[in-house]
Design a protein around this motif. Structure first.
Motif, PDB file in Angstrom:
ATOM      1  N   ALA A 184     -20.607  10.479 -21.478  1.00 30.51           N
ATOM      2  CA  ALA A 184     -21.395  10.676 -20.264  1.00 30.51           C
ATOM      3  C   ALA A 184     -20.582  11.434 -19.220  1.00 30.51           C
ATOM      4  O   ALA A 184     -19.391  11.667 -19.399  1.00 30.51           O
ATOM      5  CB  ALA A 184     -21.804   9.324 -19.698  1.00 30.51           C
TER       6      ALA A 184
ATOM      7  N   ARG B  16     -29.821  12.853 -19.737  1.00 29.12           N
ATOM      8  CA  ARG B  16     -29.780  11.729 -18.799  1.00 29.12           C
ATOM      9  C   ARG B  16     -30.836  11.942 -17.726  1.00 29.12           C
ATOM     10  O   ARG B  16     -30.761  12.895 -16.944  1.00 29.12           O
ATOM     11  CB  ARG B  16     -28.415  11.611 -18.150  1.00 29.12           C
TER      12      ARG B  16
ATOM     13  N   ILE C 171     -22.066   2.470  -5.709  1.00 22.90           N
ATOM     14  CA  ILE C 171     -22.208   2.258  -7.156  1.00 22.90           C
ATOM     15  C   ILE C 171     -23.668   2.336  -7.597  1.00 22.90           C
ATOM     16  O   ILE C 171     -24.036   1.899  -8.668  1.00 22.90           O
ATOM     17  CB  ILE C 171     -21.524   0.944  -7.639  1.00 22.90           C
TER      18      ILE C 171
ATOM     19  N   GLU D 285     -24.600   0.311 -22.403  1.00 25.40           N
ATOM     20  CA  GLU D 285     -23.272   0.745 -21.934  1.00 25.40           C
ATOM     21  C   GLU D 285     -22.664  -0.235 -20.940  1.00 25.40           C
ATOM     22  O   GLU D 285     -22.300   0.140 -19.828  1.00 25.40           O
ATOM     23  CB  GLU D 285     -23.381   2.123 -21.256  1.00 25.40           C
ATOM     24  N   PRO D 286     -22.546  -1.503 -21.297  1.00 28.21           N
ATOM     25  CA  PRO D 286     -22.006  -2.466 -20.332  1.00 28.21           C
ATOM     26  C   PRO D 286     -20.498  -2.312 -20.158  1.00 28.21           C
ATOM     27  O   PRO D 286     -19.779  -2.072 -21.127  1.00 28.21           O
ATOM     28  CB  PRO D 286     -22.317  -3.815 -20.985  1.00 28.21           C
TER      29      PRO D 286
ATOM     30  N   TYR E 237     -12.758  -2.625 -13.466  1.00 20.25           N
ATOM     31  CA  TYR E 237     -12.448  -1.707 -12.355  1.00 20.25           C
ATOM     32  C   TYR E 237     -11.276  -2.229 -11.515  1.00 20.25           C
ATOM     33  O   TYR E 237     -11.222  -2.027 -10.316  1.00 20.25           O
ATOM     34  CB  TYR E 237     -13.690  -1.450 -11.500  1.00 20.25           C
TER      35      TYR E 237
ATOM     36  N   MET F  86      -8.655   1.282 -11.941  1.00 17.92           N
ATOM     37  CA  MET F  86      -8.666   2.089 -10.717  1.00 17.92           C
ATOM     38  C   MET F  86      -7.331   2.020  -9.978  1.00 17.92           C
ATOM     39  O   MET F  86      -7.226   2.493  -8.846  1.00 17.92           O
ATOM     40  CB  MET F  86      -9.798   1.619  -9.784  1.00 17.92           C
TER      41      MET F  86
END
Ligand code: LLP
Length: 415
Positions: free
Chosen positions: A102, A151, A164, A275-276, A372, A376
């Motif tokens: 993606a 998409r 988000i 896509e978890p 995250y 990150m």
């Protein structure tokens, strides 16, 4: 966060005392519960057992190799967004035919690498990308067309933090519904791409599933219209986004989602792709940190810890809430700011929050930071990034060593 409990007055994750982790790996250190991660993956996989489906873990949430390997061994695919994530996914042992790619800005190099690896699907986000893919796939002469999904931006409000949210027209993601039929027709005409699926992702940390159901309804309608037009798609990819409890949220989980969208997807005969990211790893990880100083400026009390916003940026960036638990069970509470050592006022983990009364040297766990968190982390203020450890039952293993000062300067030239 899951699998945490006080035993004999000290916090454990699964069977491991957190003091032992501080001794083994130092602080700050990310710790992960393998049992929690596996349980979450299996819960999601089981929820959709009634449909042909594939769970593609969103590597952006946590791309540690050992965690990916645990998921790969259980049949997970991967949702990737860069050449670097492709490289990681293959190292983890994730089968290329379970990898989906993606992102709005794939480069020619990244596209070529994924084509050569033989991935399952490219999730295409613009006409320009579709043309670039066609051209590259033709030039590489791999003898097969590039498998693609478009998409769609379903234009629904996911009711989450604006940073988000993705599935509304004001954001850069996906292709507007009106342009979709034309672009599928174009894809059918292009010699080197093969339209196989359709994809959506409307946002992250969605604690209610209703916006996802609304978007899936739109997508299924599109799939039916395309079929009537002579294009039979094989895959419907609904993205990630299921929320978790950081505080007192009561998120609707995969079973509810499956019950709601199963009857919509089933009649299409398509394979469902998921896509978890956060749902799989968020509640299974935490950041262990040590209190350096406690200071009172007459107005406020600050607990200064050895982790900073470079290690976990979610509170600074999204004002996100992460529970903070003392490793030594403590009744007394004090209302404080928990802050890091970085030279920024935005370097905090909690503002005006009643947390356990602590002293320098005490250990704290910043909970539910498995998603995250490390992913990150940065080297801001020339801080080596933390170690990561994976807990399984009574055992704990360093799965990424703490960075060194040499790591910080790797690749630099003095003159
Ligand atoms: N698929 C796509 C296309 C995505 O953009 C994302 C997340 C996912 C799947 C996985 O979403 P999840 O299941 O984890 O919600 N850094 C932010 C979250 C950014 C999410 C970006 N995209 C945070 O710390 O909350």
């Amino acid at each position: 966060m899951e699998n945490l409990a006080y035993v004999g007055g000290y916090l454990r994750c699964e069977g491991v005392d957190l003091r032992q982790i501080a001794e083994l790996a130092g602080t700050p250190t990310y710790l992960y519960s393998q049992q929690s991660i596996v349980k979450r993956f299996e819960a999601m996989d089981r929820a959709f057992a009634g449909l042909p489906h594939l769970v593609c873990f969103a590597l952006k949430a946590n791309s540690n190799l050992a965690i990916g390997r645990v998921l790969a061994e259980r049949g997970a695919g991967a949702d990737i967004v860069s050449g670097g994530e492709l490289y990681r996914a293959l190292k983890m042992g994730i089968r290329p035919d379970r990898i989906i790619f993606a992102g709005v800005g794939k480069t020619a190099r990244e596209i070529a690498e994924a084509l050569e690896a033989g991935i399952l699907l490219f999730n295409v986000e613009s006409e320009g990308e579709l043309l670039a893919l066609d051209e590259l796939a033709g030039r590489l002469g791999l003898g097969k067309r590039a498998p693609i999904a478009l998409r769609v931006n379903p234009d629904v409000d996911p009711q989450t933090h604006p940073y988000i949210a993705t599935g509304m027209k004001k954001y850069k993601f996906g292709i507007a519904g009106e342009q979709i039929p034309r672009l599928y027709r174009l894809a059918q005409e292009l010699p080197n791409v093969e339209p196989l699926g359709i994809q959506m992702h409307i946002g992250s940390q969605l604690v209610r599933i209703q916006p996802i159901v609304e978007a899936v309804t739109k997508i299924v309608r599109l799939v039916e219209a395309l079929r009537a037009d002579g294009l039979a798609l094989r895959y419907i990819d609904i993205g990630g986004g299921l929320g978790i409890a950081y505080r007192d949220e009561t998120p609707e989980g995969p079973a509810r989602l499956a019950a709601a969208i199963g009857p919509l997807i089933q009649p299409t005969g398509c394979t469902l792709l998921l896509e978890p990211g956060r749902f799989i790893v968020g509640n299974g990880g935490g950041l262990l940190t040590r209190v350096l100083y406690v200071k009172d400026n007459g107005v406020k009390k600050f607990v200064i810890v050895d982790a900073g916003m470079n290690d976990l940026i979610r509170p600074s960036l999204y004002d996100a809430y992460h529970e903070i638990r003392p490793v030594r069970e403590t009744e007394a509470r004090e209302t404080v700011d928990v802050v890091g050592p970085i030279c920024e006022s935005g370097d905090f983990f909690a503002h005006d929050r009643p947390v356990a009364a602590v002293n320098p040297g005490d250990l704290l766990l910043i909970a539910s930071a498995g998603a995250y968190g490390f992913a990150m982390a940065s080297n801001y203020n020339a801080r080596p990034r933390p170690a990561e450890v994976l807990i399984a039952g009574d055992s704990v293993r360093i799965v990424r060593r703490r960075e060194t000062y040499e790591d910080l300067i790797r690749g630099e030239e003095l003159s």
